[in-house]
Design a protein around this motif. Structure first.
Motif, mmCIF file in Angstrom:
data_model
loop_
_atom_site.group_PDB
_atom_site.id
_atom_site.type_symbol
_atom_site.label_atom_id
_atom_site.label_comp_id
_atom_site.label_asym_id
_atom_site.label_seq_id
_atom_site.Cartn_x
_atom_site.Cartn_y
_atom_site.Cartn_z
ATOM 1 N N LEU A 16 15.239 0.649 -4.356
ATOM 2 C CA LEU A 16 14.618 -0.532 -4.936
ATOM 3 C C LEU A 16 15.139 -0.777 -6.358
ATOM 4 O O LEU A 16 15.369 -1.934 -6.749
ATOM 5 C CB LEU A 16 13.087 -0.377 -4.913
ATOM 6 C CG LEU A 16 12.499 -0.272 -3.489
ATOM 7 C CD1 LEU A 16 11.020 0.053 -3.524
ATOM 8 C CD2 LEU A 16 12.728 -1.560 -2.712
ATOM 9 N N TYR A 17 15.361 0.296 -7.090
ATOM 10 C CA TYR A 17 15.936 0.153 -8.437
ATOM 11 C C TYR A 17 17.343 -0.442 -8.331
ATOM 12 O O TYR A 17 17.697 -1.371 -9.075
ATOM 13 C CB TYR A 17 15.972 1.522 -9.132
ATOM 14 C CG TYR A 17 16.655 1.515 -10.479
ATOM 15 C CD1 TYR A 17 16.005 1.003 -11.599
ATOM 16 C CD2 TYR A 17 17.955 2.001 -10.625
ATOM 17 C CE1 TYR A 17 16.635 0.975 -12.837
ATOM 18 C CE2 TYR A 17 18.587 1.980 -11.859
ATOM 19 C CZ TYR A 17 17.929 1.461 -12.958
ATOM 20 O OH TYR A 17 18.556 1.436 -14.176
ATOM 21 N N THR A 26 14.933 -9.652 -6.591
ATOM 22 C CA THR A 26 14.250 -9.386 -7.870
ATOM 23 C C THR A 26 12.733 -9.518 -7.735
ATOM 24 O O THR A 26 11.993 -8.989 -8.546
ATOM 25 C CB THR A 26 14.748 -10.345 -8.969
ATOM 26 O OG1 THR A 26 14.733 -11.678 -8.452
ATOM 27 C CG2 THR A 26 16.152 -9.986 -9.421
ATOM 28 N N ALA A 63 17.110 -4.116 -7.356
ATOM 29 C CA ALA A 63 16.584 -4.949 -8.446
ATOM 30 C C ALA A 63 17.627 -5.130 -9.535
ATOM 31 O O ALA A 63 17.833 -6.245 -10.032
ATOM 32 C CB ALA A 63 15.312 -4.320 -9.012
ATOM 33 N N THR A 64 18.321 -4.033 -9.888
ATOM 34 C CA THR A 64 19.287 -4.143 -10.995
ATOM 35 C C THR A 64 20.578 -4.850 -10.571
ATOM 36 O O THR A 64 21.253 -5.453 -11.395
ATOM 37 C CB THR A 64 19.629 -2.748 -11.566
ATOM 38 O OG1 THR A 64 19.964 -1.887 -10.475
ATOM 39 C CG2 THR A 64 18.466 -2.156 -12.336
#
Lengths: 44, 506
Positions: B302-303, B312, B306-307
């Motif tokens: 998930l990180y 997002t 998202a990054t």
């Protein structure tokens, strides 16, 4: 009758077992949702 | 005689026992192929009915003739059992391929065999052309292969037909860790009973979710059954080519997530929970290991998503990212978006995490594939034990304990087996990667992703597996699915047996 009563509830432990697995699986999804919220906050 | 060789040459009696049990399993496969015939008849799908009936007929003829010609009362030895299981998955998938071949939705028999092997091993990689227009009954059959294969082809045989003397060896050789109860036939029936209970609960829940999503009536029930077969047995075949993405429903995804988690738990754990031993859930080495890997790699995925900007919003991260990770970790292979996105849009971290969780898999003694949480947990325990040995005085007795059904002490032989199997899995992941790379058409990440997915019987794909894929690579993945499902032991035993047959010694 005691014997009849016990055998009459033989379905109960398996049902409790299935409910427990469902609760655990939903718990896994809740953890996933919280992590997703955390990641979106990080990105946002 | 030299010390390195053991005098052992299988004779006619050995081959007779092996052939007899293979015949029994072929008869079981015939029953599986015949099951959807009434559906084909009711729906008026005559081509499908013919294909299924022909497949069932061929399997039944092979099975019955073999049983009749090779009838024996001889007991199965360990060697026989492992060889029977290794061959049963090859012969069984070969016979199960006939309806796919006759359906006209595959180009070659290798395609059909690949599809059947992928179904039975609960992999979920597919080479069927135009899946959405394949007949309802053949698609139902395709889903059914995952249920039968997930339970175990041999388990089905043991549960349906009377088990012969020594058939416990078949059970263990098929990659099951432990018997639930001392009697192997009772164990097989218990496993089936657990699956049938989930079949009822899961199918009803899915039918309701699909009805909410706008798919009701008999079609809703057909989708529900198909999704259950491949969801609970962590297979990954979907009745539709867009997999779970087809349904566009959070409710359907939620029910499937529950089924995938339930399917990745060991039958032993289900049995212990059914018999009131609820604390096992928090004490078990594998549930603890899975909790750590799931949270750790979900965070990474998930990180990473998202990054990298792939998703997002929390909803997108959860419904796409977390669902896919759960699908990969449980070895299911259900997708909610196109697989090519994993390597084109998902950045670096998320695909890497997916490959790692696919390689790990779920619990030993469940329908998942891969290294398994048990072996990872044992290795972690062994590592901690070694570190404590280093730090404590030489005279100290260092004992590592873990919980799996009961309190156990970590012993060197089981740690050695765990490490050996992990190394074999890693070597196979790498071998498949190298074969794909040799074609020069795919990047390392893509080749690794597909190889791990095949060996760990997951089914997520970045697009290498396709109807027009190279035959040699297809055959490589077919072998990987077979070897991965049987966790090497039976296949290595078969190789040794063939060597002994040819050379007179191992």
């Amino acid at each position: 009758m005691v014997t009849g009563g016990v055998s009459g509830r033989r379905w109960l432990p398996p049902v409790v077992g299935i409910v427990l697995v469902v609760v655990v699986a939903l718990g896994v999804s809740v953890v996933g949702w919280l992590l997703a919220v955390g990641a979106s906050l990080l990105a946002g | 005689m030299t010390g390195r060789s053991v005098l052992f040459r299988p004779d006619g009696d050995d081959l007779r026992v092996i052939g007899f049990y293979l015949g029994k399993i072929a008869s079981g496969v015939a029953l599986m192929i015949a099951l959807p015939v009434p559906l084909a008849v009711v729906l008026g799908e005559w081509n499908a009915a013919t294909a299924l009936a022909a497949g069932a007929g061929i399997a039944a003829a092979f099975g019955q003739l073999t049983e009749w010609r090779l009838r024996t009362r001889a007991e199965l030895s360990w060697a026989h059992g492992t060889v029977v299981v290794a061959l049963a998955w090859l012969v069984g998938s070969f016979l199960a391929a006939v309806p796919f071949f006759l359906s006209g939705h595959v180009s070659t028999f290798l395609d059909a065999w690949f599809e059947a092997m992928s179904g039975l091993t609960t992999s979920g990689l597919s080479v069927v052309e135009d899946l959405d227009h394949l007949s309802y009954s053949i698609r139902f059959y395709r889903q059914l292969t995952q249920f039968v294969g997930g339970q175990g082809v041999v388990i089905v045989m043991l549960a349906v037909f009377a088990a012969g003397p020594g058939s416990g060896t078949l059970y263990v050789a098929e990659g099951r860790e432990e018997q639930l109860v001392p009697n192997v036939t009772r164990t097989a029936k218990l496993i089936f009973r657990i699956a049938l209970a989930y079949l009822v609960v899961g199918t009803v829940a899915l039918a309701v979710a699909l009805w909410v999503a706008g798919i009701g009536g008999w079609r809703g029930l057909w989708h529900a059954l198909g999704l259950f077969f491949a969801g609970f047995d962590t297979g990954g075949f979907s009745p539709m080519s867009q997999s779970i993405g087809y349904y566009h429903s959070a409710t359907v995804e939620a029910v499937i997530a529950v089924l995938m988690v339930a399917g990745s738990l060991a039958f032993m754990l289900h049995y212990l929970l059914w018999t009131g031993r609820h604390r096992e859930l928090v004490r078990n080495l594998e549930t603890r290991t899975l909790a750590v890997t799931l949270v750790g790699f979900s965070t990474l995925t998930l990180y990473g998503l998202a990054t990298s900007g792939a998703y997002t919003e929390a909803t997108g991260l959860f419904r796409k990212g977390f669902f896919t990770l759960l699908s990969a970790h449980t070895g299911t292979g259900y997708g909610v978006n196109s697989g090519t996105l994993y390597v084109t849009d998902w950045g670096v971290l998320a695909p890497a995490a997916l490959v790692i969780v696919m390689a790990i898999g779920g619990m030993a003694g469940s329908t998942t594939g891969g290294i398994k949480a048990a072996r990872l947990g044992l290795m972690a325990k062994g590592l901690v034990q070694d570190i404590r040995r280093l730090l404590l005085p030489e005279s100290a007795l260092v004992v590592a304990r873990y919980h799996s059904g009961r309190r156990r002490i970590l012993r060197t032989p089981e740690l050695r087996v765990a490490i050996m199997l992990v190394l074999l899995f890693l070597a196979t992941y790498l071998a498949g990667t190298v074969v794909a790379l040799a074609y020069g058409s795919w990047e390392f990440t893509e080749a690794m992703f597909e190889s791990v997915s095949a060996t760990a019987n997951v089914g997520l794909s970045v697009g290498i597996v396709a109807p027009d894929m190279p035959a040699l690579l297809q055959a490589t993945y077919l072998v990987q699915m077979w070897v991965g499902r049987l966790e090497f032991v039976a296949v290595l035993a078969l190789a040794g047996y063939v060597t002994a047959l040819l050379r007179g010694r191992i």
